[in-house]
Design a protein around this motif. Structure first.
Motif, mmCIF file in Angstrom:
data_model
loop_
_atom_site.group_PDB
_atom_site.id
_atom_site.type_symbol
_atom_site.label_atom_id
_atom_site.label_comp_id
_atom_site.label_asym_id
_atom_site.label_seq_id
_atom_site.Cartn_x
_atom_site.Cartn_y
_atom_site.Cartn_z
ATOM 1 N N THR A 4 -9.734 29.690 -20.704
ATOM 2 C CA THR A 4 -8.345 30.126 -20.788
ATOM 3 C C THR A 4 -7.438 28.932 -20.513
ATOM 4 O OG1 THR A 4 -8.319 30.791 -18.450
ATOM 5 C CG2 THR A 4 -8.866 32.482 -20.075
ATOM 6 N N GLY A 5 -6.351 28.843 -21.263
ATOM 7 C CA GLY A 5 -5.397 27.740 -21.104
ATOM 8 C C GLY A 5 -4.014 28.275 -20.833
ATOM 9 N N SER A 6 -3.232 27.523 -20.067
ATOM 10 C CA SER A 6 -1.959 28.034 -19.585
ATOM 11 C C SER A 6 -0.879 26.966 -19.604
ATOM 12 C CB SER A 6 -2.151 28.562 -18.157
ATOM 13 O OG SER A 6 -0.928 28.806 -17.506
ATOM 14 N N ALA A 7 0.356 27.420 -19.394
ATOM 15 C CA ALA A 7 1.477 26.495 -19.222
ATOM 16 C C ALA A 7 1.362 25.738 -17.909
ATOM 17 C CB ALA A 7 2.792 27.266 -19.279
ATOM 18 N N ASP A 8 0.412 26.116 -17.046
ATOM 19 C CA ASP A 8 0.196 25.384 -15.793
ATOM 20 C C ASP A 8 -0.640 24.117 -15.996
ATOM 21 O OD1 ASP A 8 -2.403 26.307 -16.119
ATOM 22 O OD2 ASP A 8 -2.298 27.774 -14.489
ATOM 23 N N GLU A 9 -0.969 23.801 -17.263
ATOM 24 C CA GLU A 9 -1.670 22.585 -17.678
ATOM 25 C C GLU A 9 -3.168 22.599 -17.357
ATOM 26 O OE1 GLU A 9 0.372 19.154 -16.151
ATOM 27 O OE2 GLU A 9 2.319 19.774 -16.956
ATOM 28 N N VAL A 10 -3.686 23.735 -16.917
ATOM 29 C CA VAL A 10 -5.092 23.843 -16.520
ATOM 30 C C VAL A 10 -5.873 24.675 -17.544
ATOM 31 C CG1 VAL A 10 -6.692 24.659 -14.733
ATOM 32 C CG2 VAL A 10 -4.483 23.675 -14.083
ATOM 33 N N ILE A 11 -7.092 24.217 -17.843
ATOM 34 C CA ILE A 11 -8.049 25.013 -18.605
ATOM 35 C C ILE A 11 -9.042 25.580 -17.600
ATOM 36 C CG2 ILE A 11 -9.839 25.033 -20.384
ATOM 37 C CD1 ILE A 11 -8.499 22.521 -21.552
ATOM 38 N N LYS A 12 -9.088 26.897 -17.473
ATOM 39 C CA LYS A 12 -10.056 27.507 -16.571
ATOM 40 C C LYS A 12 -11.280 27.950 -17.355
ATOM 41 C CE LYS A 12 -7.163 28.912 -12.714
ATOM 42 N NZ LYS A 12 -6.828 30.006 -11.767
ATOM 43 N N VAL A 13 -12.449 27.759 -16.731
ATOM 44 C CA VAL A 13 -13.725 28.112 -17.356
ATOM 45 C C VAL A 13 -14.333 29.270 -16.576
ATOM 46 C CG1 VAL A 13 -16.014 27.291 -18.001
ATOM 47 C CG2 VAL A 13 -14.059 25.727 -18.095
ATOM 48 N N TRP A 14 -14.782 30.269 -17.326
ATOM 49 C CA TRP A 14 -15.334 31.477 -16.727
ATOM 50 C C TRP A 14 -16.721 31.750 -17.291
ATOM 51 C CZ3 TRP A 14 -11.443 33.653 -13.585
ATOM 52 C CH2 TRP A 14 -10.144 33.196 -13.850
ATOM 53 N N ASP A 15 -17.599 32.293 -16.433
ATOM 54 C CA ASP A 15 -18.922 32.735 -16.862
ATOM 55 C C ASP A 15 -18.812 34.227 -17.189
ATOM 56 O OD1 ASP A 15 -21.561 33.710 -16.989
ATOM 57 O OD2 ASP A 15 -22.279 32.095 -15.701
ATOM 58 N N LEU A 16 -18.883 34.562 -18.479
ATOM 59 C CA LEU A 16 -18.719 35.951 -18.890
ATOM 60 C C LEU A 16 -19.873 36.840 -18.433
ATOM 61 C CD1 LEU A 16 -17.247 35.894 -22.507
ATOM 62 C CD2 LEU A 16 -16.249 36.976 -20.492
ATOM 63 N N ARG A 17 -21.047 36.269 -18.317
ATOM 64 C CA ARG A 17 -22.201 37.073 -17.918
ATOM 65 C C ARG A 17 -22.101 37.460 -16.445
ATOM 66 N NH1 ARG A 17 -26.585 33.059 -20.808
ATOM 67 N NH2 ARG A 17 -25.982 33.505 -22.970
ATOM 68 N N ARG A 18 -21.675 36.501 -15.624
ATOM 69 C CA ARG A 18 -21.577 36.771 -14.181
ATOM 70 C C ARG A 18 -20.194 37.268 -13.781
ATOM 71 N NH1 ARG A 18 -24.471 31.207 -11.992
ATOM 72 N NH2 ARG A 18 -26.465 31.484 -13.055
ATOM 73 N N LYS A 19 -19.250 37.234 -14.745
ATOM 74 C CA LYS A 19 -17.872 37.651 -14.487
ATOM 75 C C LYS A 19 -17.271 36.904 -13.303
ATOM 76 C CE LYS A 19 -18.372 42.322 -16.410
ATOM 77 N NZ LYS A 19 -19.797 42.237 -16.765
ATOM 78 N N LYS A 20 -17.333 35.564 -13.365
ATOM 79 C CA LYS A 20 -16.786 34.760 -12.276
ATOM 80 C C LYS A 20 -16.185 33.474 -12.829
ATOM 81 C CE LYS A 20 -19.522 32.318 -9.694
ATOM 82 N NZ LYS A 20 -20.557 31.883 -8.743
ATOM 83 N N GLU A 21 -15.239 32.916 -12.082
ATOM 84 C CA GLU A 21 -14.625 31.649 -12.450
ATOM 85 C C GLU A 21 -15.536 30.499 -12.043
ATOM 86 O OE1 GLU A 21 -10.672 28.936 -11.345
ATOM 87 O OE2 GLU A 21 -10.715 31.078 -10.831
ATOM 88 N N ILE A 22 -15.703 29.530 -12.948
ATOM 89 C CA ILE A 22 -16.528 28.364 -12.672
ATOM 90 C C ILE A 22 -15.681 27.217 -12.128
ATOM 91 C CG2 ILE A 22 -18.136 26.684 -13.653
ATOM 92 C CD1 ILE A 22 -19.151 29.578 -13.481
ATOM 93 N N GLY A 23 -14.486 27.048 -12.665
ATOM 94 C CA GLY A 23 -13.611 25.980 -12.197
ATOM 95 C C GLY A 23 -12.508 25.695 -13.191
ATOM 96 N N GLY A 24 -11.785 24.605 -12.975
ATOM 97 C CA GLY A 24 -10.667 24.240 -13.833
ATOM 98 C C GLY A 24 -10.788 22.828 -14.367
ATOM 99 N N LEU A 25 -10.434 22.652 -15.637
ATOM 100 C CA LEU A 25 -10.406 21.323 -16.261
ATOM 101 C C LEU A 25 -8.959 20.844 -16.265
ATOM 102 C CD1 LEU A 25 -12.697 22.165 -19.321
ATOM 103 C CD2 LEU A 25 -13.389 21.071 -17.193
#
Length: 430
Positions: free
Chosen positions: A112-133
């Motif tokens: 997911t990408g936002s106006a906050d300049e961060v790309i967040k990465v999520w694990d769809l299988r575990r339904k959890k956030e992995i981190g931000g690029l």
């Protein structure tokens, strides 16, 4: 799992091979034809198509919505029943969500990408956030997974970034646009990408060598660029116009749509042969243009997908396997379309509703949605569809990934995009 968050201005970790030159690929290797590598794997037979799906949508209100989608036999109405079941809703960013993408063919990643300049990465299988690029220094404008193992991003900082979707190292940083990059599109061969931006320029990037290969001035700001399903042509959208180009960047047609356009997408037909161009606009409809086999003929609207009460902001598609039916000559698969609108509604349409004989000259067909979810006023901005069956059945063993998944993704990685390297500037000589 280790976080992928890094300091905003810091370069992401580089491998010792960073300064190694990438071997140039012969020009003949860059003919834009579908890749033959892994051809059998790439072709999805009906038996490997997903029977379930996931819909993920972002919004101005920073909320991320997730749904499980399914299709079942509807014996009462002698057809199929499509359903959307909410599975999550939460604020995913500190600013509005502008882009969302899921890795294809049963992949596990959501970005997911936002106006906050961060790309967040999520694990769809575990339904959890992995981190931000945090590689970009501007709002994220678009995200795309060309394969399960690579993520391409675009930003208002004027750059495109190609990430490796396992350790999230930057493989390519493509510079050339003067100002915001609005949209990118990777060719079906995965060898080149197109981009358009605020500088009124259309650029072609050689992903194998990590450099620009061609550019042309459009004379207007391109807002969206998309390759056709076959990769034999592409379109650039600006305001209410769509320019249709050959692969050699020769303008073939200019379509003037009756309303301000917000999203475009190519799709193959379910019934019959040929391609369609899906256009979502301010007029609250998703218009379907028929792309004639004769390239000299102008595309025309043959159907409209209705039901929204405000502008259509985004559309995505997914081939889907259908439940077995006892009806004679029953179809085994279809293509579903998912739209999101500023009216807060998410619609699912069945492209099988478009008859094979619906061509130019026919009365415009009105197609209602087969499923709907109302967020009650959320201003939706973007949407993606992920294979649901692979996600549902990809069970982990003692918390570890299946070996088959790792082997499959490793094959995806060997696509010639190389090791992490220095930022690449656009070569205008092409």
């Amino acid at each position: 799992m280790a976080t992928v968050t890094s300091s905003k201005r810091a370069r992401l970790a580089s491998s010792p091979k960073e300064n190694k030159k990438v071997k140039p690929v012969a020009q003949s290797d860059h003919h834009l034809v579908p890749s033959t590598k892994g051809k059998q794997k790439a072709k999805q037979s009906v038996s490997t198509l997903p029977t379930f799906f996931k819909v993920i949508a972002g919004s101005y209100e920073k909320l991320l919505y997730g749904f499980d989608g399914s299709v079942s036999l509807d014996e009462i109405n002698d057809g199929y029943k499509f359903e959307l079941k909410p599975i999550f809703i939460f604020p995913a960013h500190v600013s509005c969500i502008k882009a969302v993408a899921a890795s294809p063919n049963g992949g596990k990643w959501l970005a997911t990408g936002s106006a906050d300049e961060v790309i967040k990465v999520w694990d769809l299988r575990r339904k959890k956030e992995i981190g931000g690029l945090m590689h970009h220094e501007g709002s994220i404008t678009q995200l795309q997974f060309p394969s399960r193992s690579h993520l391409l991003s675009a930003s208002e900082d004027g750059t495109l970034c190609l990430f490796h979707a396992r350790d999230w190292v930057v493989l390519r940083t493509l510079k050339g646009h003067k100002g915001r990059v609005n949209s990118t599109a990777v060719h079906p061969s995965n060898k080149v990408a197109l981009s358009v931006g605020k500088d009124n320029t259309l650029r072609m990037w050689d992903l194998m060598r990590g450099k620009g290969s061609a550019s042309t001035k459009l004379g207007k700001e391109g807002e969206t660029v998309r390759w056709s399903a076959t990769g034999s042509s592409f379109v650039v959208q600006s305001q209410n116009t769509i320019d249709l180009f050959t692969v050699d960047m020769v303008l073939r047609h200019t379509i003037t749509h009756p309303s301000r356009i917000h999203t475009i997408r190519f799709s193959k037909r379910v019934n019959g042969s040929g391609e369609l161009l899906l256009v979502g606009a301010e007029d609250k409809k998703l218009s379907i243009y028929d792309i004639p086999d004769d390239p000299e003929k102008m595309p025309t609207v043959i159907a409209e997908m209705t039901g929204h009460s405000n502008r259509v902001k985004a559309v995505e598609i997914l081939p889907l396997a259908l439940p077995r039916s006892t009806k004679a000559n029953a179809s085994l698969s279809t293509i579903i379309l998912c739209t999101v609108s500023s009216d807060g509604k998410i619609h699912i349409y069945d492209l099988a509703s478009l008859p094979a004989d619906q061509k130019a000259g026919s009365e415009t067909l009105q197609i209602p949605p087969v499923a709907e979810y109302d967020t009650k006023g959320t201003r939706l901005t973007c949407v993606t569809i992920a294979d649901g069956e692979a996600l549902k059945h990809a069970k982990s063993v003692n918390g570890k990934r299946k070996r088959g998944d790792e082997d499959s993704e490793q094959e995806d990685e060997d696509e010639g995009w190389g090791a992490p390297e220095q930022e690449a500037e656009h070569d205008d000589s092409g």
